[in-house]
Design a protein around this motif. Structure first.
Motif, mmCIF file in Angstrom:
data_model
loop_
_atom_site.group_PDB
_atom_site.id
_atom_site.type_symbol
_atom_site.label_atom_id
_atom_site.label_comp_id
_atom_site.label_asym_id
_atom_site.label_seq_id
_atom_site.Cartn_x
_atom_site.Cartn_y
_atom_site.Cartn_z
ATOM 1 N N ALA A 95 0.857 -1.191 0.000
ATOM 2 C CA ALA A 95 0.000 0.000 0.000
ATOM 3 C C ALA A 95 0.887 1.233 0.000
ATOM 4 O O ALA A 95 1.937 1.252 0.642
ATOM 5 C CB ALA A 95 -0.907 0.006 1.215
ATOM 6 N N MET A 96 0.467 2.246 -0.742
ATOM 7 C CA MET A 96 1.194 3.507 -0.800
ATOM 8 C C MET A 96 0.206 4.659 -0.706
ATOM 9 O O MET A 96 -0.943 4.532 -1.112
ATOM 10 C CB MET A 96 1.991 3.598 -2.098
ATOM 11 N N PHE A 97 0.660 5.762 -0.140
ATOM 12 C CA PHE A 97 -0.157 6.978 -0.076
ATOM 13 C C PHE A 97 0.692 8.131 -0.574
ATOM 14 O O PHE A 97 1.799 8.351 -0.099
ATOM 15 C CB PHE A 97 -0.635 7.265 1.348
ATOM 16 N N LYS A 98 0.167 8.855 -1.567
ATOM 17 C CA LYS A 98 0.848 10.011 -2.125
ATOM 18 C C LYS A 98 -0.039 11.222 -1.874
ATOM 19 O O LYS A 98 -1.090 11.363 -2.478
ATOM 20 C CB LYS A 98 1.095 9.812 -3.615
ATOM 21 N N GLY A 99 0.382 12.079 -0.946
ATOM 22 C CA GLY A 99 -0.400 13.251 -0.593
ATOM 23 C C GLY A 99 -0.470 14.266 -1.711
ATOM 24 O O GLY A 99 0.491 14.472 -2.447
ATOM 25 N N LEU A 100 -1.643 14.864 -1.854
ATOM 26 C CA LEU A 100 -1.857 15.932 -2.835
ATOM 27 C C LEU A 100 -2.053 17.228 -2.082
ATOM 28 O O LEU A 100 -2.690 17.263 -1.040
ATOM 29 C CB LEU A 100 -3.097 15.638 -3.686
ATOM 30 N N HIS A 101 -1.538 18.314 -2.598
ATOM 31 C CA HIS A 101 -1.651 19.595 -1.910
ATOM 32 C C HIS A 101 -2.558 20.519 -2.674
ATOM 33 O O HIS A 101 -2.776 20.449 -3.790
ATOM 34 C CB HIS A 101 -0.285 20.249 -1.746
#
Length: 101
Positions: A95-101
Protein backbone atom coordinates in the motif's frame (compact mmCIF):
# COMPACT_ATOMS: atom_id res chain seq x y z
CA UNK A 1 -6.02 -3.89 13.80
CA UNK A 2 -2.47 -4.82 12.96
CA UNK A 3 0.03 -2.02 12.34
CA UNK A 4 1.45 -1.82 8.81
CA UNK A 5 3.85 0.46 7.00
CA UNK A 6 3.35 2.10 3.61
CA UNK A 7 5.71 0.54 1.06
CA UNK A 8 6.18 -2.73 2.99
CA UNK A 9 4.50 -5.89 1.69
CA UNK A 10 1.56 -7.35 3.59
CA UNK A 11 1.70 -11.15 3.38
CA UNK A 12 -1.12 -12.41 5.66
CA UNK A 13 -4.89 -12.24 5.26
CA UNK A 14 -7.86 -12.54 7.62
CA UNK A 15 -7.06 -9.30 9.39
CA UNK A 16 -7.24 -5.52 9.04
CA UNK A 17 -4.10 -3.40 8.79
CA UNK A 18 -3.78 0.25 9.83
CA UNK A 19 -1.13 2.53 8.36
CA UNK A 20 0.69 5.39 10.14
CA UNK A 21 -1.07 8.73 10.33
CA UNK A 22 -0.51 10.81 7.21
CA UNK A 23 0.69 14.34 7.91
CA UNK A 24 0.96 17.41 5.69
CA UNK A 25 -1.98 16.56 3.47
CA UNK A 26 -5.71 16.12 3.80
CA UNK A 27 -6.21 14.17 0.59
CA UNK A 28 -4.16 11.99 -1.72
CA UNK A 29 -3.89 8.83 -3.76
CA UNK A 30 -4.19 5.54 -1.86
CA UNK A 31 -2.70 2.79 -4.03
CA UNK A 32 -2.53 -1.01 -3.69
CA UNK A 33 -0.15 -3.05 -5.83
CA UNK A 34 1.42 -6.50 -5.82
CA UNK A 35 0.39 -10.14 -5.82
CA UNK A 36 -3.20 -10.59 -4.65
CA UNK A 37 -3.36 -14.42 -4.99
CA UNK A 38 -7.17 -14.40 -4.96
CA UNK A 39 -7.30 -12.08 -1.92
CA UNK A 40 -10.17 -9.61 -1.58
CA UNK A 41 -9.09 -6.25 -0.19
CA UNK A 42 -11.48 -3.75 1.37
CA UNK A 43 -10.00 -0.24 1.69
CA UNK A 44 -11.01 1.98 4.57
CA UNK A 45 -9.71 3.74 7.64
CA UNK A 46 -9.05 3.46 11.37
CA UNK A 47 -11.82 5.35 13.21
CA UNK A 48 -9.35 6.58 15.85
CA UNK A 49 -10.37 3.86 18.32
CA UNK A 50 -8.74 1.01 16.42
CA UNK A 51 -11.86 -0.06 14.53
CA UNK A 52 -11.82 -0.69 10.79
CA UNK A 53 -14.39 1.27 8.75
CA UNK A 54 -14.80 0.32 5.09
CA UNK A 55 -14.97 2.91 2.32
CA UNK A 56 -18.36 2.72 0.59
CA UNK A 57 -19.62 3.65 -2.85
CA UNK A 58 -22.58 5.93 -3.58
CA UNK A 59 -25.06 3.09 -2.97
CA UNK A 60 -23.60 2.25 0.47
CA UNK A 61 -21.84 -0.93 -0.67
CA UNK A 62 -18.35 -1.58 0.72
CA UNK A 63 -15.68 -1.08 -1.94
CA UNK A 64 -13.46 -4.12 -2.64
CA UNK A 65 -10.75 -5.09 -5.10
CA UNK A 66 -8.88 -8.22 -6.14
CA UNK A 67 -6.05 -6.61 -8.13
CA UNK A 68 -3.90 -3.47 -8.23
CA UNK A 69 -5.87 -0.24 -7.99
CA UNK A 70 -5.73 3.36 -6.75
CA UNK A 71 -8.28 5.78 -5.29
CA UNK A 72 -8.20 9.49 -4.60
CA UNK A 73 -9.24 9.81 -0.95
CA UNK A 74 -9.88 12.47 1.65
CA UNK A 75 -8.16 11.47 4.88
CA UNK A 76 -10.41 10.64 7.83
CA UNK A 77 -10.19 12.60 11.07
CA UNK A 78 -7.82 9.96 12.50
CA UNK A 79 -5.49 10.44 9.50
CA UNK A 80 -5.03 6.66 9.33
CA UNK A 81 -5.90 4.69 6.22
CA UNK A 82 -6.46 0.94 6.56
CA UNK A 83 -7.23 -2.21 4.59
CA UNK A 84 -9.00 -5.45 5.46
CA UNK A 85 -7.85 -8.61 3.68
CA UNK A 86 -9.67 -11.90 3.26
CA UNK A 87 -8.99 -15.10 1.37
CA UNK A 88 -6.15 -15.63 -1.04
CA UNK A 89 -2.83 -17.41 -0.81
CA UNK A 90 0.80 -16.36 -1.27
CA UNK A 91 -0.07 -12.67 -1.25
CA UNK A 92 2.36 -9.75 -1.26
CA UNK A 93 0.38 -6.49 -1.33
CA UNK A 94 2.02 -3.09 -0.96
CA UNK A 95 0.00 0.00 0.00
CA UNK A 96 1.19 3.51 -0.80
CA UNK A 97 -0.16 6.98 -0.08
CA UNK A 98 0.85 10.01 -2.12
CA UNK A 99 -0.40 13.25 -0.59
CA UNK A 100 -1.86 15.93 -2.83
CA UNK A 101 -1.65 19.60 -1.91
Amino acid sequence: MTAATFGTAITATATAYSFPQAYGSYRGVFELDGIFGGCTVTPGYDDGSGNFVAFRDATGTAITCTSSIAWEVVLPTSGKLAVSLSGGTSISIVAMFKGLH
